[in-house]
Motif scaffolding. Sequence first.
Motif, PDB file in Angstrom:
ATOM      1  N   PRO A  98       0.803  -1.356   0.131  1.00  0.00           N
ATOM      2  CA  PRO A  98      -0.082  -0.145  -0.243  1.00  0.00           C
ATOM      3  C   PRO A  98       0.797   1.339  -0.191  1.00  0.00           C
ATOM      4  CG  PRO A  98      -0.288  -0.941   1.906  1.00  0.00           C
ATOM      5  CD  PRO A  98       0.428  -1.789   1.185  1.00  0.00           C
ATOM      6  N   THR A  99       1.766   1.128   0.815  1.00  0.00           N
ATOM      7  CA  THR A  99       3.243   2.103   0.000  1.00  0.00           C
ATOM      8  C   THR A  99       3.617   2.774  -1.201  1.00  0.00           C
ATOM      9  OG1 THR A  99       5.015   1.326   0.368  1.00  0.00           O
ATOM     10  CG2 THR A  99       3.388   2.131   2.852  1.00  0.00           C
ATOM     11  N   LEU A 100       3.158   1.747  -2.326  1.00  0.00           N
ATOM     12  CA  LEU A 100       3.399   1.322  -3.834  1.00  0.00           C
ATOM     13  C   LEU A 100       2.972   2.908  -4.325  1.00  0.00           C
ATOM     14  CD1 LEU A 100       5.652   0.470  -5.463  1.00  0.00           C
ATOM     15  CD2 LEU A 100       3.971  -1.082  -6.466  1.00  0.00           C
ATOM     16  N   SER A 101       3.614   4.233  -5.205  1.00  0.00           N
ATOM     17  CA  SER A 101       3.262   4.510  -5.836  1.00  0.00           C
ATOM     18  C   SER A 101       2.456   4.648  -6.909  1.00  0.00           C
ATOM     19  CB  SER A 101       3.504   5.940  -5.937  1.00  0.00           C
ATOM     20  OG  SER A 101       3.481   6.823  -7.255  1.00  0.00           O
ATOM     21  N   LEU A 102       0.428   5.019  -7.054  1.00  0.00           N
ATOM     22  CA  LEU A 102      -0.251   5.218  -7.746  1.00  0.00           C
ATOM     23  C   LEU A 102       0.615   5.718  -9.519  1.00  0.00           C
ATOM     24  CD1 LEU A 102      -3.401   4.869  -6.163  1.00  0.00           C
ATOM     25  CD2 LEU A 102      -1.871   3.049  -6.106  1.00  0.00           C
ATOM     26  N   THR A 103       1.544   6.776  -9.016  1.00  0.00           N
ATOM     27  CA  THR A 103       1.596   7.188 -10.833  1.00  0.00           C
ATOM     28  C   THR A 103       1.765   6.305 -11.766  1.00  0.00           C
ATOM     29  OG1 THR A 103       2.563   9.012  -8.835  1.00  0.00           O
ATOM     30  CG2 THR A 103       3.366   9.260 -11.157  1.00  0.00           C
ATOM     31  N   PRO A 104       2.538   5.655 -11.726  1.00  0.00           N
ATOM     32  CA  PRO A 104       2.664   4.913 -13.272  1.00  0.00           C
ATOM     33  C   PRO A 104       1.868   4.152 -14.023  1.00  0.00           C
ATOM     34  CG  PRO A 104       4.351   4.135 -11.971  1.00  0.00           C
ATOM     35  CD  PRO A 104       3.624   5.197 -10.345  1.00  0.00           C
ATOM     36  N   LEU A 105       0.647   4.106 -13.070  1.00  0.00           N
ATOM     37  CA  LEU A 105      -0.495   3.826 -13.625  1.00  0.00           C
ATOM     38  C   LEU A 105      -1.185   4.309 -13.572  1.00  0.00           C
ATOM     39  CD1 LEU A 105      -2.076   1.063 -10.939  1.00  0.00           C
ATOM     40  CD2 LEU A 105      -0.969   0.106 -12.684  1.00  0.00           C
ATOM     41  N   ILE A 106      -1.517   5.253 -12.766  1.00  0.00           N
ATOM     42  CA  ILE A 106      -2.109   7.087 -13.598  1.00  0.00           C
ATOM     43  C   ILE A 106      -1.540   7.136 -15.367  1.00  0.00           C
ATOM     44  CG2 ILE A 106      -2.374   9.684 -12.818  1.00  0.00           C
ATOM     45  CD1 ILE A 106      -2.356   8.770 -10.168  1.00  0.00           C
ATOM     46  N   GLU A 107      -0.153   7.147 -15.204  1.00  0.00           N
ATOM     47  CA  GLU A 107       0.065   7.650 -16.226  1.00  0.00           C
ATOM     48  C   GLU A 107       0.102   6.661 -17.489  1.00  0.00           C
ATOM     49  OE1 GLU A 107       5.016   8.085 -15.716  1.00  0.00           O
ATOM     50  OE2 GLU A 107       4.418  10.280 -13.931  1.00  0.00           O
ATOM     51  N   ALA A 108       0.106   5.635 -17.519  1.00  0.00           N
ATOM     52  CA  ALA A 108      -0.274   4.876 -18.091  1.00  0.00           C
ATOM     53  C   ALA A 108      -1.306   4.763 -18.903  1.00  0.00           C
ATOM     54  CB  ALA A 108       0.219   2.967 -17.569  1.00  0.00           C
ATOM     55  N   ALA A 109      -2.422   5.223 -18.209  1.00  0.00           N
ATOM     56  CA  ALA A 109      -3.582   5.767 -18.521  1.00  0.00           C
ATOM     57  C   ALA A 109      -3.622   6.723 -19.707  1.00  0.00           C
ATOM     58  CB  ALA A 109      -4.240   5.494 -17.768  1.00  0.00           C
ATOM     59  N   SER A 110      -2.180   7.950 -18.787  1.00  0.00           N
ATOM     60  CA  SER A 110      -3.263   9.027 -19.131  1.00  0.00           C
ATOM     61  C   SER A 110      -2.137   8.776 -20.724  1.00  0.00           C
ATOM     62  CB  SER A 110      -1.970  10.629 -18.740  1.00  0.00           C
ATOM     63  OG  SER A 110      -2.720  10.307 -17.213  1.00  0.00           O
ATOM     64  N   VAL A 112      -2.619   6.486 -23.429  1.00  0.00           N
ATOM     65  CA  VAL A 112      -3.907   6.037 -23.176  1.00  0.00           C
ATOM     66  C   VAL A 112      -4.365   6.819 -23.873  1.00  0.00           C
ATOM     67  CG1 VAL A 112      -5.066   3.693 -24.159  1.00  0.00           C
ATOM     68  CG2 VAL A 112      -3.101   3.605 -22.888  1.00  0.00           C
ATOM     69  N   LEU A 113      -4.861   7.319 -23.091  1.00  0.00           N
ATOM     70  CA  LEU A 113      -6.319   8.897 -23.084  1.00  0.00           C
ATOM     71  C   LEU A 113      -5.768   9.848 -23.895  1.00  0.00           C
ATOM     72  CD1 LEU A 113      -8.858   9.898 -22.211  1.00  0.00           C
ATOM     73  CD2 LEU A 113      -7.870  11.059 -20.588  1.00  0.00           C
ATOM     74  N   GLU A 114      -4.174  10.056 -23.452  1.00  0.00           N
ATOM     75  CA  GLU A 114      -4.037  10.784 -24.925  1.00  0.00           C
ATOM     76  C   GLU A 114      -3.493  11.055 -26.395  1.00  0.00           C
ATOM     77  OE1 GLU A 114       0.085  12.965 -25.443  1.00  0.00           O
ATOM     78  OE2 GLU A 114       0.027  13.117 -23.156  1.00  0.00           O
ATOM     79  N   GLY A 115      -3.236   9.638 -26.669  1.00  0.00           N
ATOM     80  CA  GLY A 115      -3.571   8.941 -28.049  1.00  0.00           C
ATOM     81  C   GLY A 115      -4.803   8.260 -28.570  1.00  0.00           C
ATOM     82  N   LEU A 119      -5.990  10.644 -31.652  1.00  0.00           N
ATOM     83  CA  LEU A 119      -6.268  10.304 -32.724  1.00  0.00           C
ATOM     84  C   LEU A 119      -7.823  10.334 -33.449  1.00  0.00           C
ATOM     85  CD1 LEU A 119      -5.625   6.731 -32.414  1.00  0.00           C
ATOM     86  CD2 LEU A 119      -4.432   7.988 -34.309  1.00  0.00           C
ATOM     87  N   ALA A 120      -8.496  11.366 -32.652  1.00  0.00           N
ATOM     88  CA  ALA A 120     -10.079  11.618 -32.083  1.00  0.00           C
ATOM     89  C   ALA A 120      -9.955  13.029 -33.191  1.00  0.00           C
ATOM     90  CB  ALA A 120     -10.610  11.306 -31.085  1.00  0.00           C
ATOM     91  N   GLU A 121      -9.192  14.254 -32.674  1.00  0.00           N
ATOM     92  CA  GLU A 121      -9.254  14.909 -33.500  1.00  0.00           C
ATOM     93  C   GLU A 121      -8.893  14.811 -34.591  1.00  0.00           C
ATOM     94  OE1 GLU A 121      -6.069  17.108 -30.880  1.00  0.00           O
ATOM     95  OE2 GLU A 121      -7.080  16.730 -29.399  1.00  0.00           O
ATOM     96  N   ASP A 122      -7.828  13.578 -35.079  1.00  0.00           N
ATOM     97  CA  ASP A 122      -7.329  14.018 -35.923  1.00  0.00           C
ATOM     98  C   ASP A 122      -8.260  13.201 -36.773  1.00  0.00           C
ATOM     99  OD1 ASP A 122      -4.892  14.306 -35.661  1.00  0.00           O
ATOM    100  OD2 ASP A 122      -4.073  12.110 -35.679  1.00  0.00           O
TER     101      ASP A 122
END
Length: 124
Positions: A98-110, A112-115, A119-122
Motif C-alpha cells: 500500500p505504500t507503492l505509488s500509483l503514479t505509474p498506473l495513472i501515467e500509463a492510463a494518461s 493511452v488517453l492522450e493517444g 486520434l479522435a482529433e485527427d
Amino acid sequence: MYQHNAMNAYRSAVSQSLSDREADAECFRRLIAALESVAYEGDVIKRNQAIAKNQRLWSLIQRANAVEAGMVETEDRLLFARMADQAQKYGIRAMLDPTLSLTPLIEAASNVLEGLSSLAEDEG
C-alpha cells in the motif's frame, strides 16, 4: 424480458452517442479519476478497489488484442498487450504494497488517453 429490452435500448443509445474511441477514452478518464482520488489516501480498501478497476480495464484490453480481428496491426496489438501486462503486474504489486505509488498506473492510463484523444482529433 425487461432486462433484455433495457439492454438493447442502452446499446442503441450508446452506439448512437459515442464512437468506440470515445467510449475507450471515457473508460480511461474514469480510471484516471478513480486512481487519482485514492493515490494519496490512506484507505487501503478504496485504493484496492481503484486498482481492481485498473486490472479489469487492462485485462479487457489484453483480451481484445489477443484476438486477431484484422483491424489493428500486429505491432500495435503487441504494444497494447505489453502495456496491459506491465500495468497489471504493477497493479498487483501496488495491491500488495500500500505504500507503492500509483503514479505509474495513472501515467500509463494518461498516455493511452492522450493517444485516443489525439486520434479522435485527427479523425474529427
